[in-house]
Write an enzyme that holds these catalytic residues in place. Sequence first.
Site, PDB file in Angstrom:
ATOM      1  N   HIS A 176       0.835  -1.192   0.000  1.00 35.82           N
ATOM      2  CA  HIS A 176       0.000   0.000   0.000  1.00 35.82           C
ATOM      3  C   HIS A 176       0.873   1.246   0.000  1.00 35.82           C
ATOM      4  CE1 HIS A 176      -3.815  -2.085   0.761  1.00 35.82           C
ATOM      5  NE2 HIS A 176      -3.121  -2.893   1.551  1.00 35.82           N
ATOM      6  N   CYS A 204      -0.157   2.399  -4.620  1.00 34.69           N
ATOM      7  CA  CYS A 204      -0.957   3.561  -4.999  1.00 34.69           C
ATOM      8  C   CYS A 204      -0.102   4.821  -4.855  1.00 34.69           C
ATOM      9  CB  CYS A 204      -2.184   3.659  -4.102  1.00 34.69           C
ATOM     10  SG  CYS A 204      -3.376   2.311  -4.326  1.00 34.69           S
TER      11      CYS A 204
END
Length: 359
Positions: free
Chosen positions: A114, A155
């Site tokens: 992440h 991301c």
Amino acid sequence: IAGSTGYENYNDQTNVCHAYDILKSHGIDDDHIIVMTHTDTATDRENPHHGEWYNEPGDNPKEYYKNCKIDYNDGEVTVANFKAVLTGDKEVTGGKPVLESTSDDNVFIYMSDHGNIGIFGFPSETLYADDINGALKKMHEKKMYKELAFYMLACHSGSYFDQGQLPDDIHIYAISSATRQQSTLCEYCPPNDVVKGKSVGTCLSDQFSAAWMEDADKDPQSRTFNEQFDIINKRMTYSQSLQFGDLSIAKQPIWNFMGAKKSNSMRRIFDGLFLNHNLVTDEAPERPLSGIKPSDKRLNHLYYRVIQNGGHKAELDLMEELNHRIRVDHTFQTFDYMLDLENVSDDTTNYDCLRSLVA
């Protein structure tokens, strides 16, 4: 390296060992590969294939956990150890493997987890973009590579290298899975997660990893980084991959950095530091991909646990997650209203300020 834990992050952990398998299958020895990942999802009670990892659905897909040699496991996957591995500091790692490459060697780094603008997630810590670029610059100063290729899945991963953060004159080439503003998408998520007749109950891969790893699995001997970059972007349906740094490296075959099992003319690879995997062709995929944002993986996992298995606890877990998301959304909407955040730039590279906010 994979920094995440929890069954909803099954794909991140599995990706690392698929990457390891690619390197091994192309002639790179274990002592030239360093793998950092948690392994809790392999033995999680929700895993229908206990002690196994799969990166794509099907009746007989390849399994990646059992033969994967993991150097840093669970509590050893830390920001300090990661930076020490890159810069060759065995004092920090307590003697565990670190890069020992020289100016004659090519290095390949793969990260999967992440992320947000300027930050990459670890379970209880945060790795900042200036940490990453600082380590890379230190590697250059110490002459720890001839050339270096870096694949980054997260991301907002473009924010780790953009705005000149990664110099273009230190022989490093990087590909991000998204721009500064974008999320990436996961793939093979429920209900398209069935392996050997059983739903794994979580996402098996992501679009970025699927694109480059399944291309590498096909063993395209002359594939260049530029060509693989185009293949990656053809697969992406929500985010755009970007290139950074020394773009002259993009003209080289990927096997100059990942190994070449059928060619003796390629350069010797000394070290690879990895994480990530999964998909196939240069054309649009034929199989359903079921794209899910990484931030929605837990919600997707809990939803399909209710759909497939039912039960009071599963329903309570889903409601708790939904209520948590509502509270968080409300909090940030309040901040937005009070502070007029729409007019605040997200182009920061002031990581001391960012650290103070995150802390």
